[in-house]
Design a protein around this motif. Structure first.
Motif, PDB file in Angstrom:
ATOM      1  N   GLN A 257      -1.371  -4.429  -6.524  1.00 44.86           N
ATOM      2  CA  GLN A 257      -1.661  -3.352  -5.589  1.00 44.86           C
ATOM      3  C   GLN A 257      -3.671  -3.248  -5.291  1.00 44.86           C
ATOM      4  OE1 GLN A 257      -0.416  -1.382  -4.165  1.00 44.86           O
ATOM      5  NE2 GLN A 257      -1.937  -0.084  -2.843  1.00 44.86           N
TER       6      GLN A 257
ATOM      7  N   GLN B 103      -5.618  -3.885  -1.702  1.00 46.06           N
ATOM      8  CA  GLN B 103      -6.420  -3.349  -1.024  1.00 46.06           C
ATOM      9  C   GLN B 103      -8.099  -4.044  -0.965  1.00 46.06           C
ATOM     10  OE1 GLN B 103      -6.666   0.076  -4.107  1.00 46.06           O
ATOM     11  NE2 GLN B 103      -4.962   1.054  -3.175  1.00 46.06           N
TER      12      GLN B 103
ATOM     13  N   ARG C  59     -13.789   1.454   6.970  1.00 47.69           N
ATOM     14  CA  ARG C  59     -13.264   2.245   5.696  1.00 47.69           C
ATOM     15  C   ARG C  59     -14.732   2.944   5.604  1.00 47.69           C
ATOM     16  NH1 ARG C  59      -9.566  -0.041   2.452  1.00 47.69           N
ATOM     17  NH2 ARG C  59     -11.457   0.436   0.894  1.00 47.69           N
TER      18      ARG C  59
ATOM     19  N   SER D 167       5.925   7.116   6.772  1.00 44.61           N
ATOM     20  CA  SER D 167       6.059   7.281   5.471  1.00 44.61           C
ATOM     21  C   SER D 167       7.516   6.621   5.168  1.00 44.61           C
ATOM     22  CB  SER D 167       5.758   8.204   4.994  1.00 44.61           C
ATOM     23  OG  SER D 167       6.302   9.123   5.141  1.00 44.61           O
TER      24      SER D 167
ATOM     25  N   GLN E 112      -9.583   8.165   6.061  1.00 40.61           N
ATOM     26  CA  GLN E 112      -8.847   8.239   5.160  1.00 40.61           C
ATOM     27  C   GLN E 112      -7.651   7.394   4.884  1.00 40.61           C
ATOM     28  OE1 GLN E 112      -8.549  12.552   5.735  1.00 40.61           O
ATOM     29  NE2 GLN E 112     -10.124  12.761   6.135  1.00 40.61           N
ATOM     30  N   GLY E 113      -6.872   7.280   6.326  1.00 41.65           N
ATOM     31  CA  GLY E 113      -5.347   6.568   5.707  1.00 41.65           C
ATOM     32  C   GLY E 113      -6.249   5.061   4.870  1.00 41.65           C
TER      33      GLY E 113
ATOM     34  N   ALA F 299      -8.213   4.736   3.033  1.00 39.13           N
ATOM     35  CA  ALA F 299      -8.829   4.667   1.384  1.00 39.13           C
ATOM     36  C   ALA F 299      -7.222   4.444   0.839  1.00 39.13           C
ATOM     37  CB  ALA F 299      -9.652   5.707   1.537  1.00 39.13           C
ATOM     38  N   SER F 300      -6.773   5.165   1.377  1.00 40.04           N
ATOM     39  CA  SER F 300      -5.176   5.364   0.506  1.00 40.04           C
ATOM     40  C   SER F 300      -4.140   4.237   0.667  1.00 40.04           C
ATOM     41  CB  SER F 300      -4.148   6.512   0.848  1.00 40.04           C
ATOM     42  OG  SER F 300      -4.156   6.509   2.867  1.00 40.04           O
TER      43      SER F 300
ATOM     44  N   SER G  64      -0.964  10.216   4.739  1.00 38.47           N
ATOM     45  CA  SER G  64      -2.464  10.282   5.035  1.00 38.47           C
ATOM     46  C   SER G  64      -1.799   9.368   7.115  1.00 38.47           C
ATOM     47  CB  SER G  64      -2.900   8.500   4.989  1.00 38.47           C
ATOM     48  OG  SER G  64      -2.506   8.135   4.065  1.00 38.47           O
TER      49      SER G  64
END
Length: 834
Positions: free
Chosen positions: A158, A162, A559, A716, A795-796, A798-799, A805
């Motif tokens: 993960q 990112q 970002r 989602s 925000q999207g 970042a997550s 999001s």
């Protein structure tokens, strides 16, 4: 080589600046101008003596004009202020943005140490656009995976996903985005064969080299070399810094561009053959852990990995043989006793495993250490020279002339003293010109810089130290001579033209040209006779030349914070300068300044006088309106035409002076204000004009929206099912460019054409622009939707676009898409520059 027994003949200076050429040229001019009166050109003639001294002085000027370029720019310690002179090192100007898939691979591999390899592939989403979207296939390194539990492995994967997204988004170009990041699994393979070696090198070291090189070849990993090593091998700086710059060393192009390729055994044989200590490769192949021969990767979606033998059985796959000293049969490794051979092979393997760890450690040390470029690109330095120091030619005259440092003897008659002073004054003009020339040499660092200049010609005062007894001839105090000289030289100083041409030279060093001939027509807010604003545009371009050239196709990093920041696409910054927009290239609200002053632009009203007078009073207040105060209706003609002083006319009516506004010539005239005298009226006109110019400038700019970032991302629950649909021709390689239409310049149809053409010339050729010219209220609507969407996008990202999001981003993107589609349909007549 035999040394010639003669001395090369001294040839005249090709520029004619040596003493003999100057003297010959001077005498030729004298013969042409006054040959009938002056017939004696021998050495004893005073005129020839003066000519020779002037020629000698000119040779000194020529000498000081031929130093190395860095000497003219050097400071007191010999160091050069490169930033001041818009000079940049090779590691700044040669690298480019990521343009190819391999470029993206290098950047990601360089910045994420847990990755052993990465492949960039065109994405194939189930729905929506495909152009400009990429899928990343990532292979984690064995060292990162060592001894990890299942939860730790999941967390690592993960984190790597990112990190890959962050690196790509920070380096992406316009119209590009990342679709997915996948961690690929590996399949283990072993080397199998017979290799003949000699006994001059340790077999364990040979085996470690063989495995290390072949393992790097199999995983298609990059070779990382130190920059200084590549320069020492003769690599040019152009090649060394070709493509994106990597911080941890030079990355050679990798072997494969796609994952899952068959392993090239022929290349492995060539690599092994090049290992020190290898005599011959008799046979070579690949096998699985059971020793069965294989040709390549069996299953799709995986990548090969060469594994070092771990069991006694695996140690028999690859055999090393010593060459027989007699040249016949091979020794040592051909033993019939497998048990003895396994025992010997295990000892070699244990030693080779240690050697392999050492090589892997050295590789990781190079890969993970920041490379210094000080030795690769040493900053040039110069020698500080006193270029402006002037030593008068009068020091060289014979003493009988009475003008050198000894002067005229006190016992000499008055006539001799007067004659000496006359000659000194006669020579002063030539010497002042030469001294000024040297001062201009001294000011070269200022001329060839990004400083703001008030003059381009310089002068210096000659005092008794540089020219004997000259101060006695000055009719003004010494303190005033400098300003008098500067004023005299300033009459011939065409500052704007000279400054502009010097900046063109600095731009040409980077292959850039900045012609603003067409922009001169749209000088709405500056003095008509002043060209300083054009120079300011060029200087702004020069100060950011590296980023504007290198990153000209880059997109913004979504970002990070975008709204009210300089995090915008590079093409937006460049066109901002090319269009002469004075405000900083921020992603900001273009309607905010009018809102801050409670100004509402309205068409020309029927009660023109009342609306113009109230608008004029509101604009003259200048400061921002207090919260809750009343809004002022400002007629659009006053806002756009009021920036031109020619539209204001003062008229005396009785005892008062009335300021009339004539936006359309004499066809229409409205009164703005009444004043006691002309001076007060002119002062108010100037204040009103400045207020309107300031508001116009603050309202100018544009927004760029990348359509690929507005694509539907799905819910989602099921990301493959889009929550909304958009037209097929919307989310491709397109951008929307949104301009305000209410300012003086942006309401000019010719300037609109210039703005659209400038954007089209500077956008990447494959990006298609759609232009929107919005009035004040639609712009307010657009900017609110745009701001919300940018915040949701940040925000999207970042997550990881997970959870709520994704829905929030799709909602905000859908709102912005609907706005752009509505105005695209309402503007069927708009022209697109292609």
């Amino acid at each position: 080589m035999k040394t010639p027994d003669y001395i090369d003949k001294i040839v005249p200076d090709r520029d004619g600046l040596d003493f003999d050429a100057l003297r010959k040229s001077g005498i030729a001019m004298l013969q042409e101008l006054c040959g009938e009166n002056w017939t004696d050109y021998n050495l004893h003639d005073p005129g020839v003596t003066i000519l020779e001294q002037l020629c000698y002085g000119l040779t000194d000027l020529a000498y000081r004009s031929e130093f190395a370029a860095e000497d003219y720019l050097a400071g007191a310690a010999g160091q050069i202020d490169f930033e001041r002179h818009a000079l940049h090192s090779a590691d700044q100007v040669f690298p480019s943005r990521a343009l190819t898939q391999d470029d993206y691979r290098k950047i990601i591999y360089d910045e994420i140490s847990e990755i052993e390899d990465v492949w960039v592939m065109a994405a194939e989403p189930a729905h929506g656009p495909r152009q400009g979207l990429y899928t990343m296939l990532v292979k984690l390194s064995d060292s990162a995976l060592a001894d990890l539990s299942a939860p730790a492995l999941t967390a690592l994967e993960q984190r790597v996903r990112q990190a890959v997204c962050a690196v790509f988004i920070a380096h992406r170009n316009l119209g590009e985005d990342i679709h997915d990041v996948r961690i690929v699994r590996t399949e283990a393979f072993f080397l199998r064969g017979d290799i003949q070696i000699h006994s001059l090198r340790d077999p364990a070291a040979i085996l470690a080299d063989i495995f290390f090189r072949c393992a790097k070849q199999v995983i298609s990993g990059f070779r990382v070399d130190r920059y200084e090593d590549m320069v020492a091998q003769g690599m040019s700086l152009e090649r060394l810094f070709s493509g994106p710059q990597t911080a941890h060393g030079y990355l050679a192009n990798s072997v494969f561009s796609e994952s899952g390729n068959d392993i090239p055994v022929v290349k492995l044989i060539a690599l092994i053959q090049a290992v020190d200590g290898v005599e011959h490769v008799h046979r070579l192949g690949l096998c699985d852990q059971d020793g069965k021969s294989v040709a390549g990767v069996a299953a799709s979606g995986s990548v090969p990995r060469l594994q070092f033998p771990a069991t006694p059985q695996q140690s028999l796959f690859l055999r090393l043989h010593f060459a027989s000293s007699a040249g016949g049969r091979q020794a040592s490794a051909d033993a019939h006793d497998d048990e003895l051979h396994v025992e010997k092979a295990q000892i070699v393997l244990d030693d080779a495993r240690m050697e392999l760890k050492k090589r892997q450690f050295e590789f990781n040390a190079v890969r993970n250490s920041m490379q210094s470029l000080e030795q690769v690109i040493p900053a040039p330095a110069g020698v500080r020279r006193p270029l402006h120091d002037y030593y008068s030619i009068q020091h060289q005259f014979p003493a009988i002339y009475g003008i050198n440092q000894y002067g005229v003897p006190g016992s000499a008659p008055l006539k001799s003293k007067v004659s000496a002073r006359q000659l000194k004054a006669y020579l002063f003009l030539s010497e002042q010109l030469m001294a000024n020339y040297l001062q201009n040499l001294e000011e070269i660092p200022r001329i060839f810089s990004i400083d703001s200049l008030q003059q381009s010609y310089y002068s210096q005062v000659l005092d008794n130290r540089s020219l004997p007894d000259i101060e006695a001839l000055y009719v003004r105090p010494m303190a005033q001579i400098g300003s008098i000289l500067a004023a005299t030289v300033g009459k011939y100083d065409k500052l704007e033209d000279r400054r502009s041409r010097v900046i063109d030279v600095l731009l040409a060093m980077f292959g850039e040209e900045f012609s603003q001939k067409s922009l001169r027509r749209f000088n709405y807010y500056e003095e008509r006779h002043s060209g300083q604003w054009m120079i300011d545009n060029k200087l702004a371009f020069l100060r950011h030349i590296v980023a504007l050239s290198r990153d000209r196709a880059s997109g913004f990093n979504y970002r990070e914070k975008s709204w009210a920041s300089e995090n915008v696409a590079s093409v937006q910054k460049k066109c901002h300068i090319l269009l002469g927009l004075k405000a900083r290239p921020l992603l900001r609200s273009l309607s905010h300044e009018l809102v801050r002053h409670n100004i509402k632009l309205v068409p020309d009203a029927a009660d023109a006088v009342a609306s113009y007078e109230s608008a004029s009073r509101h604009l003259l207040q200048g400061a921002a309106a207090a919260p809750g105060s009343a809004w002022a209706n400002v007629p659009a003609p006053l806002f756009t035409k009021g920036v031109n002083l020619e539209n204001y006319v003062l008229e005396r009516v009785g005892d008062a002076v009335v300021v009339n506004f004539q936006p359309y010539g004499r066809a229409k005239k409205v009164s703005l204000s009444r004043h006691r005298d002309a001076g007060e009226a002119e002062q108010q006109v100037q204040k009103l004009h400045q207020s309107l110019c300031r508001l116009n400038v603050a309202s100018e700019g544009f927004h760029i929206v990348e359509h690929i970032l507005l694509r539907p991302r799905g819910s989602s629950a099921d990301a493959s099912q889009p929550a909304r649909t958009v037209p097929d021709d919307f989310c491709g390689l397109r951008v929307s460019v949104v301009f305000p239409s209410w300012t003086a310049r942006f309401s000019d149809p010719d300037f609109r054409n210039l703005a659209q053409e400038t954007l089209c010339r500077n956008l990447p050729a494959h990006i298609y622009p759609e232009f929107h010219w919005l009035d004040f209220l639609p712009m307010r609507d657009f900017e609110e939707r745009h701001r919300i969407w940018l915040e949701r996008l940040q925000q999207g990202a970042a997550s990881g676009f997970a959870g709520n999001s994704r829905e929030a981003l799709d909602t905000a993107a859908g709102s912005l898409v609907n706005f752009l589609l509505r105005h695209r349909q309402a503007d069927d007549a708009q022209d697109h520059w292609v």
